[in-house]
Design an enzyme around this catalytic site. Structure first.
Site, PDB file in Angstrom:
ATOM      1  CD  GLU A 174       1.603   0.985  -9.299  1.00 41.54           C
ATOM      2  OE1 GLU A 174       2.016   1.788  -8.437  1.00 41.54           O
ATOM      3  OE2 GLU A 174       0.399   0.647  -9.405  1.00 41.54           O
ATOM      4  CG  HIS A 194       5.695   0.460   1.479  1.00 40.69           C
ATOM      5  ND1 HIS A 194       4.390   0.072   1.608  1.00 40.69           N
ATOM      6  CD2 HIS A 194       5.660   1.734   1.011  1.00 40.69           C
ATOM      7  CE1 HIS A 194       3.589   1.075   1.266  1.00 40.69           C
ATOM      8  NE2 HIS A 194       4.352   2.102   0.886  1.00 40.69           N
TER       9      HIS A 194
END
Length: 324
Positions: free
Chosen positions: A59, A128
């Site tokens: 990321e 998540h």
């Protein structure tokens, strides 16, 4: 046209790619797979691997690369696969992306859109189902938005990509399969930073955003059956916040309840409560109340229904406000 939230996003990204050759998409598995939620489905096939780029699982590298491209005149749109995965890129976003315009006295812009599926409600594992919006809303130099329905998903993503400012674009993942009628040929109903009054009422105001807007609207319908009239505002923009629309509503109803999935402590509800208390002190008939997640790490999937705000918790807050 009746379409899902995810399909509306896909249509918005497709239109942006068609309209501007400088727009490109970057992210993990967004190309051949079409993303874990299929938001970018078929886009790599139609626009090629140079404009819909499958990146490594890194990321910080995704945002760092996109930032450099933005400085060279491109308009990258990055997908962070899940909310909990954004933290390795946090330094790039808050230390570089957010500050470049100010640091260069307006000479350099960063037209970068960072899409982040956020919130719970889909029974995911750890990392998540986060709600990190307060971190980014607190960071000067970033725009932060969170659509709640397919129409806003389509228009807001196009507005975000066209903007010269960096935008954190939060997508409520439990709403990806919600359907609504979207007129793809119509202009946006509202500017990007304007809140929407979704339901008109007189007894109290509910402010929500993202995944909790539908919950607030359900709560308003239940309240109506019990004889209470609730006004529901979809915030849409989390930074800046459209306080004028909230103030106008609270001046009428005299009561405000703010709803979000993130923990109440230090959340956006705290800022909204403080600002509206300052601006509407003589209109308020009761303290501003907040309904949110608990101050715990996100719970296991079997327990998330107890963690997320639901109509029972929202209406309990309404009852407390009306009884004050």
């Amino acid at each position: 046209m009746i379409t899902t939230f995810a399909a509306a996003l896909n249509a918005g990204l497709r239109k942006a790619l068609e309209d501007d050759p400088k727009v490109l998409l970057m992210g993990e598995d967004i190309g051949r797979l079409g993303g874990v939620f299929r938001v970018t489905d078929t886009l790599q096939k139609d626009f090629g691997g140079n404009r819909v780029v499958d990146t490594p699982l890194a990321e910080s590298g995704i945002i760092g690369t996109a930032f450099g491209m933005a400085l060279r005149g491109y308009r990258p749109v990055c997908e962070i696969q899940f909310d909990g995965f954004v933290y390795p890129a946090f330094d790039q976003i808050v230390s570089q992306v957010a500050k470049i315009h100010y640091r260069t006295q307006g000479k350099v812009k960063a037209p970068l859109t960072i899409r982040i599926p956020f919130g719970g409600g889909i029974g995911s594992v750890e990392h998540h189902s986060e709600s990190p919006e307060a971190y980014f809303a607190h960071t000067a130099g970033l725009r932060v938005v969170a659509p709640s329905n397919p129409g806003d998903a389509y228009h807001l993503v196009r507005q975000a990509i066209a903007l010269d400012d960096p935008v954190i674009f939060f997508e409520p993942k439990r709403r990806y399969w919600d359907k609504a009628d979207v007129d793809f040929g119509a202009p946006p109903e509202l500017p990007m930073d304007r809140a929407r009054v979704c339901a008109v009422g007189t007894d109290a105001t509910l402010v929500a955003y993202g995944g909790t807007v539908a919950t607030a609207l359900t709560s308003a319908k239940i309240a109506a059956e019990e004889g209470h009239s609730l006004e529901v505002i979809d915030l849409r923009s989390l930074s800046p916040i459209d306080f004028d629309t909230i103030e106008a509503s609270v001046a009428k109803t005299g009561r405000l309840i703010v709803v979000h999935e993130a923990p109440v402590f230090g959340g956006l509800g705290a800022e909204i409560a403080a600002r509206i208390t300052e601006r509407c002190f003589y209109h308020l008939e009761a303290p501003v109340l907040r309904v949110g997640g608990f101050d715990i790490p996100y719970p296991p999937a079997k327990l998330e229904k107890h963690h997320l705000p639901d109509p029972d918790r929202i209406l309990a807050a309404v009852d407390r406000s009306l009884a004050a």
